[in-house]
Scaffold this active site. Sequence first.
Site, short mmCIF file in Angstrom:
data_model
loop_
_atom_site.label_atom_id
_atom_site.label_comp_id
_atom_site.label_asym_id
_atom_site.label_seq_id
_atom_site.Cartn_x
_atom_site.Cartn_y
_atom_site.Cartn_z
N SER A 328 0.84 -1.21 0.00
CA SER A 328 0.00 0.00 0.00
C SER A 328 0.87 1.25 0.00
O SER A 328 0.60 2.22 -0.73
CB SER A 328 -0.91 0.01 1.24
OG SER A 328 -1.77 -1.08 1.24
N ARG A 332 1.59 4.31 -2.91
CA ARG A 332 1.34 5.72 -2.60
C ARG A 332 2.62 6.56 -2.68
O ARG A 332 2.57 7.74 -3.04
CB ARG A 332 0.71 5.82 -1.21
CG ARG A 332 -0.75 5.32 -1.18
CD ARG A 332 -1.20 5.01 0.25
NE ARG A 332 -2.63 4.69 0.35
CZ ARG A 332 -3.16 3.50 0.08
NH1 ARG A 332 -2.37 2.51 -0.35
NH2 ARG A 332 -4.45 3.29 0.22
N GLY A 400 -5.95 -3.85 -7.60
CA GLY A 400 -7.15 -3.07 -7.34
C GLY A 400 -6.83 -1.75 -6.67
O GLY A 400 -7.47 -0.72 -6.93
N ASP A 621 -7.29 -7.89 4.82
CA ASP A 621 -6.47 -8.68 3.89
C ASP A 621 -5.89 -9.93 4.52
O ASP A 621 -5.39 -10.81 3.81
CB ASP A 621 -5.33 -7.82 3.33
CG ASP A 621 -5.79 -6.92 2.19
OD1 ASP A 621 -6.80 -7.26 1.54
OD2 ASP A 621 -5.16 -5.88 1.97
N ARG A 652 -13.18 -14.26 -1.12
CA ARG A 652 -12.23 -14.95 -0.25
C ARG A 652 -12.91 -15.82 0.81
O ARG A 652 -12.32 -16.80 1.27
CB ARG A 652 -11.29 -13.93 0.40
CG ARG A 652 -10.24 -13.44 -0.59
CD ARG A 652 -9.24 -12.48 0.01
NE ARG A 652 -8.18 -12.20 -0.95
CZ ARG A 652 -7.40 -11.13 -0.93
NH1 ARG A 652 -7.57 -10.21 0.01
NH2 ARG A 652 -6.47 -10.97 -1.82
#
Length: 742
Positions: A328, A332, A400, A621, A652
């Site tokens: 993540s 960024r 995604g 996650d 999931r």
Amino acid sequence: MADRQPLFKRVAVIGLGLIGGSLASAIRKHKLAERVTGFDQRADELAMGVDLGVIDEAAASLEQAVKGSDLVVLAVPVRATRTVLEQIRPWLGQDTVLSDVGSTKSSFVHDVKEVFGELSPRVIPGHPIAGSEKSGIRAANPDLFANHKVILTPADNADGVSVARLKDLWEGTGATVLTMSVAYHDEVLAATSHLPHLIAFSLVDTLAGEDENMDIFRYAAGGFRDFTRIAASDPVMWHDIFLSNRDAVLRVIDHFTQDLDQLRGAIASGDGATLLRVFSRAKAAREHFSKMLSGQAYVTNNSDHQVIFHMQPGGSVRGDIRVPGDKSMSHRSIMLGALAEGTTEVKGFLEGEDSLATLQAFRDMGVTIEGPEDGFVRIHGVGMHGLQAPRGPLYLGNSGTAMRLFSGLLAAQPFDSELTGDASLSKRPMGRVADPLRAMGAVIDTAEGGRPPLKIRGGQVLNGIHYDMPVASAQVKSCLLLAGLYAEGVTSVTEPAPTRDHTERMLEGFGYHVHRDGATASVSGGGKLTACAIDVPADISSAAFFLVAATIAPDSDLTLRHVGMNPTRVGVINILRQMGANIEVLEERVIGGEPVADLRVRSAELNGIDIPEDQVPLAIDEFPVLFIAATCAKGRTVLRGAEELRVKESDRIQVMADGLAALGVETTVTPDGIIIEGGQTIGGGTVESHEDHRISMSFAVASLRANGPIRINDCSNVATSFPGFVELAKQTGIHISTEGTS
């Protein structure tokens, strides 16, 4: 292959050069037709074709070759096509399939229409991407097409059965068959084959005319020889190709000339920034060719090359490791560094395919990025309004996160853009970001069901909105905050439960104020970002697999270094500790606004729990591997409020339940969660991961407590999330091996 039924009764190959002869030979070798007839104007080549076993029979005339054949393949020079078509017209059967092997398709289609007055449904143009410097019937090689691409360009009215038969024939030679439009084929080939040949011819011709030409060629390095080797190609053949593909070649020459002029201007004016941007973008394009282009049919997609994990049961987990950088934050850091003023240096960047796709997308929009090299990246920011229109769609692989965040960033740019991804990403819903962005004034088109590709119209004025998120999602929140940087007024987002706040923290690190009031984060548009240094911590989502592994495996003692401990991400630690895990947090510190720590994990007896709903978004996650922990615990574990898990790379909840069932573990799936009775025996078996990397790695961890081998299918996407997983797993004591298929 030898036992297959022939696909055609009689195939006529017109022209027995390298390609025609090799095709005839391959058809015979693999018994793809009952009989192969050849025709060539050169009688000696024709006779030799029979002697060498390339063809079954030599036709004395075109009439004899074509009459009675259910497939006719033209393998003649491009400029000779019309003459041959006129000659064979009287003898071509109504149901005969007609194809060719030429490298330009528009000219073939034009010639067919001129001669026959129409494009019959059984005319299917083809082009094998294979060749050799050798020529003639002696060079015929039945294996020439093995592991090469063949492109078919059937028209919209093409007969489906005929296309399927021709596809099967080429695949029977060992080739991979792709289909595309005639126009797209000629554009692609103009760029990837025709232009390089033209440049090589021109460069050698230019240098041969220099006064010191002997020394130029005498001292030429290997790279020069490799590049200019194609200038030794057949001049007549290439003369035909360039004239036949005139329009597409002229377009790509104009584009190349424009770019070359830009480089000349940069050298003349001493503009090092432009040179660095172009060279670094080109270097990355060359190094990551397959990753960048795997969304294009011309390059083998990652999903065509499958990886299978083979797990042997049992083992202990021990050692001292650092898992890759947080994905993540890696995404960024590139995004905000690109939009900042100044140069941003990033350490610990995750060199997985997802993060590299984000990095490449910004290169495609004119940002100079050096690296990555051992996790180090240097980004030369262009400022909030410095991005340039990309030349084509931005391909984001399996990510995604990237697609949703990019949609916010690109919604207010002055140029149009298109976001695409692989097969897995293309199934994921994007309406959850497209709808609120439209409310801000963005113009975004999606495919059916709100799925990718996303087509974003440039030049829109965005207005700040307040958005109450119906479902907790850091990706949606981040998307809207990033769009808010460009919007007029204030953009605020209220989340129903806490989610990861990397975007807010990193924006503050780049000097852009984010106002936070309880569950609401807001930004005012019109500010700027200032470059900074970023040290990306190890990804807690990647660490989670080893946290669970060392907890459930007996006699385990594992230390994980420099793990990100962002309070919006530590749900997995909180949940495991509540279940009884022995996790020690050591050396807590703050680096670049993000808390990090070392974690020591030892074997522990776990107990089932009702997972607190306030922890669900903090571990969204990590639930696949937490399901493995629950299976190994005593008592019942209940998960509620996890609808978000159903729209990840896979559903999931259901996929994990199916995988556990395949190993003999019973679960109860609910609309928003799952109930797992702990203490069940994990057996051996085969698990379908549905190309979801977290499913694959979770069942790899399950093998530590299994009583038999586990096979996990479709694991190729693990590299997108956790490069080096297999090596680290082996290093710590997990019994894993891999098998590749294609």
